[in-house]
Design a protein around this motif. Sequence first.
Motif, PDB file in Angstrom:
ATOM      1  N   ASP B  72     -14.918  84.566 -31.355  1.00 36.59           N
ATOM      2  CA  ASP B  72     -15.456  83.212 -31.382  1.00 36.59           C
ATOM      3  C   ASP B  72     -15.429  82.684 -29.958  1.00 36.59           C
ATOM      4  O   ASP B  72     -14.482  82.018 -29.541  1.00 36.59           O
ATOM      5  N   LEU B  73     -16.476  83.044 -29.176  1.00 32.17           N
ATOM      6  CA  LEU B  73     -16.455  82.749 -27.742  1.00 32.17           C
ATOM      7  C   LEU B  73     -16.368  81.255 -27.453  1.00 32.17           C
ATOM      8  O   LEU B  73     -15.847  80.852 -26.410  1.00 32.17           O
ATOM      9  N   ALA B  74     -16.855  80.435 -28.387  1.00 31.58           N
ATOM     10  CA  ALA B  74     -16.792  78.983 -28.167  1.00 31.58           C
ATOM     11  C   ALA B  74     -15.343  78.519 -28.099  1.00 31.58           C
ATOM     12  O   ALA B  74     -15.011  77.571 -27.413  1.00 31.58           O
ATOM     13  N   ASN B  75     -14.468  79.244 -28.834  1.00 34.21           N
ATOM     14  CA  ASN B  75     -13.068  78.848 -28.876  1.00 34.21           C
ATOM     15  C   ASN B  75     -12.172  79.804 -28.088  1.00 34.21           C
ATOM     16  O   ASN B  75     -10.992  79.933 -28.371  1.00 34.21           O
ATOM     17  N   ALA B  76     -12.758  80.506 -27.093  1.00 36.99           N
ATOM     18  CA  ALA B  76     -11.965  81.483 -26.350  1.00 36.99           C
ATOM     19  C   ALA B  76     -10.855  80.800 -25.562  1.00 36.99           C
ATOM     20  O   ALA B  76     -11.026  79.673 -25.095  1.00 36.99           O
ATOM     21  N   LYS B  77      -9.753  81.482 -25.420  1.00 37.27           N
ATOM     22  CA  LYS B  77      -8.604  81.015 -24.639  1.00 37.27           C
ATOM     23  C   LYS B  77      -8.132  79.635 -25.069  1.00 37.27           C
ATOM     24  O   LYS B  77      -7.718  78.822 -24.243  1.00 37.27           O
ATOM     25  N   ASP B  90      -7.471  84.659 -27.787  1.00 37.54           N
ATOM     26  CA  ASP B  90      -7.561  85.450 -26.550  1.00 37.54           C
ATOM     27  C   ASP B  90      -8.912  85.217 -25.861  1.00 37.54           C
ATOM     28  O   ASP B  90      -9.671  84.328 -26.234  1.00 37.54           O
ATOM     29  N   ARG B  91      -9.229  86.062 -24.865  1.00 33.83           N
ATOM     30  CA  ARG B  91     -10.417  85.784 -24.045  1.00 33.83           C
ATOM     31  C   ARG B  91     -11.718  85.902 -24.827  1.00 33.83           C
ATOM     32  O   ARG B  91     -12.760  85.423 -24.412  1.00 33.83           O
ATOM     33  N   LEU B  92     -11.669  86.579 -26.000  1.00 33.52           N
ATOM     34  CA  LEU B  92     -12.867  86.676 -26.821  1.00 33.52           C
ATOM     35  C   LEU B  92     -12.819  85.721 -28.010  1.00 33.52           C
ATOM     36  O   LEU B  92     -13.652  85.782 -28.900  1.00 33.52           O
ATOM     37  N   GLY B  93     -11.806  84.872 -28.012  1.00 35.67           N
ATOM     38  CA  GLY B  93     -11.706  83.894 -29.086  1.00 35.67           C
ATOM     39  C   GLY B  93     -11.099  84.446 -30.358  1.00 35.67           C
ATOM     40  O   GLY B  93     -11.189  83.834 -31.413  1.00 35.67           O
ATOM     41  N   ARG B  94     -10.465  85.620 -30.277  1.00 35.72           N
ATOM     42  CA  ARG B  94      -9.804  86.150 -31.467  1.00 35.72           C
ATOM     43  C   ARG B  94      -8.452  85.458 -31.670  1.00 35.72           C
ATOM     44  O   ARG B  94      -7.767  85.151 -30.695  1.00 35.72           O
ATOM     45  N   ASP B  95      -8.106  85.248 -32.905  1.00 37.59           N
ATOM     46  CA  ASP B  95      -6.865  84.552 -33.223  1.00 37.59           C
ATOM     47  C   ASP B  95      -5.669  85.446 -32.888  1.00 37.59           C
ATOM     48  O   ASP B  95      -5.551  86.562 -33.403  1.00 37.59           O
ATOM     49  N   ILE B  96      -4.778  84.968 -32.019  1.00 39.67           N
ATOM     50  CA  ILE B  96      -3.670  85.806 -31.553  1.00 39.67           C
ATOM     51  C   ILE B  96      -2.678  86.090 -32.675  1.00 39.67           C
ATOM     52  O   ILE B  96      -2.215  87.220 -32.839  1.00 39.67           O
ATOM     53  N   ALA B  97      -2.379  85.080 -33.478  1.00 34.40           N
ATOM     54  CA  ALA B  97      -1.413  85.287 -34.565  1.00 34.40           C
ATOM     55  C   ALA B  97      -1.902  86.398 -35.498  1.00 34.40           C
ATOM     56  O   ALA B  97      -1.131  87.276 -35.903  1.00 34.40           O
ATOM     57  N   THR B 267      -6.740  87.814 -18.010  1.00 29.04           N
ATOM     58  CA  THR B 267      -6.507  86.378 -18.141  1.00 29.04           C
ATOM     59  C   THR B 267      -5.088  86.002 -17.715  1.00 29.04           C
ATOM     60  O   THR B 267      -4.633  84.899 -17.973  1.00 29.04           O
ATOM     61  N   LEU B 268      -4.430  86.947 -17.030  1.00 28.55           N
ATOM     62  CA  LEU B 268      -3.028  86.741 -16.667  1.00 28.55           C
ATOM     63  C   LEU B 268      -2.863  85.502 -15.790  1.00 28.55           C
ATOM     64  O   LEU B 268      -1.920  84.733 -15.941  1.00 28.55           O
ATOM     65  N   ARG B 269      -3.799  85.313 -14.863  1.00 30.60           N
ATOM     66  CA  ARG B 269      -3.676  84.192 -13.942  1.00 30.60           C
ATOM     67  C   ARG B 269      -3.946  82.860 -14.647  1.00 30.60           C
ATOM     68  O   ARG B 269      -3.183  81.915 -14.533  1.00 30.60           O
ATOM     69  N   SER B 270      -5.053  82.822 -15.404  1.00 28.12           N
ATOM     70  CA  SER B 270      -5.450  81.549 -16.007  1.00 28.12           C
ATOM     71  C   SER B 270      -4.635  81.218 -17.252  1.00 28.12           C
ATOM     72  O   SER B 270      -4.232  80.083 -17.454  1.00 28.12           O
ATOM     73  N   ASP B 271      -4.414  82.219 -18.119  1.00 23.73           N
ATOM     74  CA  ASP B 271      -3.734  81.942 -19.383  1.00 23.73           C
ATOM     75  C   ASP B 271      -2.619  82.947 -19.652  1.00 23.73           C
ATOM     76  O   ASP B 271      -2.769  83.833 -20.490  1.00 23.73           O
TER      77      ASP B 271
END
Lengths: 316, 306
Positions: B72-77, B90-97, B267-271
């Motif tokens: 879900d790229l709209a909701n990425a990071k 994550d960076r592709l908008g996948r739910d981390i949990a 995404t280590l630097r930003s998130d």
Amino acid sequence: MVLALLRRLAVLLVSALVASVLIFLIMSVLPGSPAQVALGTGATPDAVRALEQQMGLDRPLPTQYVEWIGGVLHGDFGLSYTSRQPIGPQLFDRLSVTLWLVLGGMVVALLLAVPFGVIAALRNGRPTGLVISALSQIGVAIPAFLAGMLLIALVAMRWNWLPPNGYVVPATDPVGFLRHMILPWLALGLVQGAVLTRYVRSSVLDQLGQDYLRTARAKGMTATAALRRHGLRNASIPVLTVLGVQLVTLMIGAVVIERVFVIPGVGSMLSDAVSNRDLITVQGIVLVLVVFALLVGFVVDVLYTVIDPRLRVQAR
Amino acid sequence: MTSSNSPAGTPPDPTLDPTRDPARDPGPDEAPDRPRNSARGLLIVGGSIVGLVLLTGIVSFFWTPFDTGYTDLANAKAGPGTAGHLLGTDRLGRDIASSLMAGARTTLYVGLVAVGIAALIGTPLGILAAMLPPRWSQFVMRCTDVMLAFPALLLALMFAAIWGGGITTAMVAIGIASIPSFIRVVRSGALVVMTSDYVQAARVAGRSRWGIAVSHVLRNVAGLVIVQASVSYAIAILAEAGLSYLGFGAGLTTPSWGLMLQESQSTLRSDPLITVWPAVAIALAVLGFNLLGDGLRDRFDPRRQR
């Protein structure tokens, strides 16, 4: 003692020989020839056969093995299947980089483990001891590459104190070399230090329960002084085995750490060769790493007899 | 790596001495006078963590908060708590949990197969090594010494070079690399059992060697096997994470904590939080199995019973 040493040396040589045969067999008995891999799926059977002949892969396995191992003994590891460059010189170049990495990590681990392990043993059951034990238990559970990533995120990216990755040759720029190596050393050393702390602690605890230390205390020495005078030498014997294993673990752990920090060592050479399916290069690097492991075991066993006089008597 | 400080004579078997244990056995923190209830504490904490990972893995078969493959790229990071994502995306908008839950499944599966291979092959070999005449027993131990020079990661990389990376290659390699530690632990335990009165009695009573091996030795080293399984499980989790991070473990479609780490590197630097979650998951799982192993060791190890 000399006899025991010779015996151990013989074991080392036979083990290395067996290991080299094992590696060769595992890498050779595969479906699909390296020539096919090198040329891709579009290659004609004739072209594959021609390349096999050129690589010497059409000969019987024993011949190939003897030729390979004969070359290795002279430092000639053959030509890479993908780059067609000799493997040996590159391997030795990169080995020095990895050795810097591993030795630095080991130093960090020891600097952490010896004091903290001894303190944890002396303060056993008290808050300080418990905190050290708990922290080391957590440290054991964190893979070194993870520690590396978190260090990069914090120290290099957030605070901008050190470069996040890369490598500088120590001879050209010693300061730059140190700046680039501090984080990898910490990543390797923190985790291995945690493992080592637990061994130092239990080893010192074992000694603290011994009669000779009680006698030393009865003579009026403080616990620390008695330990420094008599205990540490004894406590170091079991730790030595672990140290040997740790050195090997660090060497293998370097494969992943070098990827995290983009360090051009043997580890990144190995993972690149695996990605490229460059079997002959993989075969050479694995041999070097395995012989390194066997050699460390040998040195540890020899050091035992130096540190522990009882073993010297036994060995006579 | 152990033994052979003596010439032809037979020294007291070094493996009987706990200070010269197989060095892979990372459980040296037994204080000589450690109270029994601290062992129970370890057992409870370790067991709870392992239970939690197990539960998460099982639940993920039936339910995860979001579909694990759903990008879900709209909701990425997204940060934790945004748009119903408990731990963020994550960076592709996948739910981390959800990815963590599915990753638990992979972790448990890899560990189970790897430890299964090691225990099924290593245990009988260890008992055999204890029952063989010294000369042959020595030979078996020398072979395990050579095998110990091939750590899991190295073996897995060799296999990956030949057959290509993948979860199966990784499991088999980690399993094979764990065999020697089972052989060593089981052998040293079995040697203790073999000298016990009841085995002597059974021998006098005319039980066959193999009868004794199965009914007495195997039963009495079973505890050791369980302890070693727990310790090896932790090692397997670490190895799988490393391999997947290098790209030779779980494939892109397999949910894996190591793979999550690798993907989070950009995404280590930003998130940095995206990296922290799978990091915590790996550390927690390894910690759980290590603590469980320590707790079980106090209960089961015949060499430590006083």
